[in-house]
Enzyme design. Structure first.
Site, PDB file in Angstrom:
ATOM      1  N   HIS A 103      -6.270  -9.630  -0.115  1.00 37.15           N
ATOM      2  CA  HIS A 103      -6.086  -8.677  -1.296  1.00 37.15           C
ATOM      3  C   HIS A 103      -4.831  -8.954  -2.015  1.00 37.15           C
ATOM      4  O   HIS A 103      -3.797  -9.292  -1.479  1.00 37.15           O
ATOM      5  CB  HIS A 103      -6.044  -7.143  -0.465  1.00 37.15           C
ATOM      6  CG  HIS A 103      -4.835  -6.995   0.612  1.00 37.15           C
ATOM      7  ND1 HIS A 103      -5.046  -7.597   1.753  1.00 37.15           N
ATOM      8  CD2 HIS A 103      -3.760  -6.413   0.215  1.00 37.15           C
ATOM      9  CE1 HIS A 103      -4.183  -7.201   2.442  1.00 37.15           C
ATOM     10  NE2 HIS A 103      -3.273  -6.533   1.842  1.00 37.15           N
ATOM     11  N   HIS A 105      -2.070  -6.721  -4.491  1.00 37.49           N
ATOM     12  CA  HIS A 105      -1.611  -5.445  -4.806  1.00 37.49           C
ATOM     13  C   HIS A 105      -1.501  -5.527  -6.456  1.00 37.49           C
ATOM     14  O   HIS A 105      -0.811  -6.672  -6.788  1.00 37.49           O
ATOM     15  CB  HIS A 105      -0.308  -5.021  -4.098  1.00 37.49           C
ATOM     16  CG  HIS A 105      -0.464  -5.027  -2.692  1.00 37.49           C
ATOM     17  ND1 HIS A 105      -0.424  -3.712  -2.023  1.00 37.49           N
ATOM     18  CD2 HIS A 105      -0.526  -6.115  -1.571  1.00 37.49           C
ATOM     19  CE1 HIS A 105      -0.539  -4.032  -0.859  1.00 37.49           C
ATOM     20  NE2 HIS A 105      -0.566  -5.194  -0.598  1.00 37.49           N
TER      21      HIS A 105
HETATM   22  P1  AMP Z   1      -0.739  -5.649   3.473  1.00 37.78           P
HETATM   23  O1  AMP Z   1      -1.604  -6.286   4.389  1.00 37.78           O
HETATM   24  O2  AMP Z   1       0.888  -5.893   3.942  1.00 37.78           O
HETATM   25  O3  AMP Z   1      -0.730  -6.113   2.005  1.00 37.78           O
HETATM   26  O4  AMP Z   1      -0.757  -4.022   3.632  1.00 37.78           O
HETATM   27  C1  AMP Z   1      -1.972  -3.490   3.620  1.00 37.78           C
HETATM   28  C2  AMP Z   1      -2.080  -2.271   2.409  1.00 37.78           C
HETATM   29  O5  AMP Z   1      -3.117  -1.590   2.701  1.00 37.78           O
HETATM   30  C3  AMP Z   1      -0.722  -1.411   2.296  1.00 37.78           C
HETATM   31  O6  AMP Z   1      -0.556  -1.341   1.222  1.00 37.78           O
HETATM   32  C4  AMP Z   1      -1.616   0.054   2.820  1.00 37.78           C
HETATM   33  O7  AMP Z   1      -1.047   1.161   2.284  1.00 37.78           O
HETATM   34  C5  AMP Z   1      -3.117  -0.158   2.368  1.00 37.78           C
HETATM   35  N1  AMP Z   1      -4.312   0.320   3.101  1.00 37.78           N
HETATM   36  C6  AMP Z   1      -4.435   0.340   4.345  1.00 37.78           C
HETATM   37  N2  AMP Z   1      -5.207   1.152   4.767  1.00 37.78           N
HETATM   38  C7  AMP Z   1      -5.885   1.701   3.729  1.00 37.78           C
HETATM   39  C8  AMP Z   1      -7.221   2.359   3.301  1.00 37.78           C
HETATM   40  N3  AMP Z   1      -7.854   2.736   4.322  1.00 37.78           N
HETATM   41  N4  AMP Z   1      -7.517   2.387   1.906  1.00 37.78           N
HETATM   42  C9  AMP Z   1      -6.607   1.809   1.060  1.00 37.78           C
HETATM   43  N5  AMP Z   1      -5.352   1.321   1.145  1.00 37.78           N
HETATM   44  C10 AMP Z   1      -5.129   1.043   2.620  1.00 37.78           C
END
Ligand code: AMP
Length: 141
Positions: A103, A105
């Site tokens: 993913h 951001h």
């Molecule tokens: P990272 O893997 O470090 O990029 O972090 C995962 C990201 O996913 C974080 O910014 C969380 O806030 C986000 N996140 C976790 N669960 C969900 C969800 N169910 N829906 C949307 N975003 C999520």
């Protein structure tokens, strides 16, 4: 590197097993709001096919995700009256990754702002409104 786990949170969102504030999708990618936004309009762009991160993604997965990142960045500038965009992308635990489905951001930014600390859940009504604002902007073009 570990194998892709089909039970990660984003895979469940893709299969419709978990809800998400959906913004956009095409044949290859899905975009939804981050539930702990670091800035207003913080979104995530993921491929619809499995890969953990940049380290095991195919060139085609990266190309489709980045094309959607660019499209969403343009729309976010408009939808959130932003002056800039911050992109973030983490790979493996040591690289700061928490959810192991590739993913990117997208954080809309304004002059002089600071990003919020991690781990703060947003009001669902706000996430819903921000997703709607993006969808409306994408429709109008
Ligand atoms: P990272 O893997 O470090 O990029 O972090 C995962 C990201 O996913 C974080 O910014 C969380 O806030 C986000 N996140 C976790 N669960 C969900 C969800 N169910 N829906 C949307 N975003 C999520």
């Amino acid at each position: 590197m570990a194998h892709y786990d089909p039970n990660n949170i984003f895979a469940k969102i893709l299969r419709g097993e978990l809800p998400a504030y959906r913004v956009y999708e095409d044949d290859d990618t899905l975009v939804f709001m981050d539930i702990m936004p670091r800035s207003d309009g913080h979104m995530l762009v993921i491929p619809k096919t499995p890969c953990r991160n940049v380290l095991d993604a195919s060139p085609a997965q990266l190309a489709s995700v980045l094309a959607t990142v660019q499209k969403m960045s343009h729309a976010a500038m408009q939808a959130f009256d932003a002056q800039g965009i911050t992109l973030q992308q983490f790979n493996e635990e040591a690289g700061g990754q928490e959810v192991f489905h590739l993913h990117f951001h997208i954080l809309p930014r304004h002059d002089g702002d600071t990003v919020r600390p991690p781990g703060e859940m947003a009001d669902p009504a706000v996430l819903q409104a921000h997703a709607e604002k993006m969808r409306a902007t994408l429709e109008i073009g």
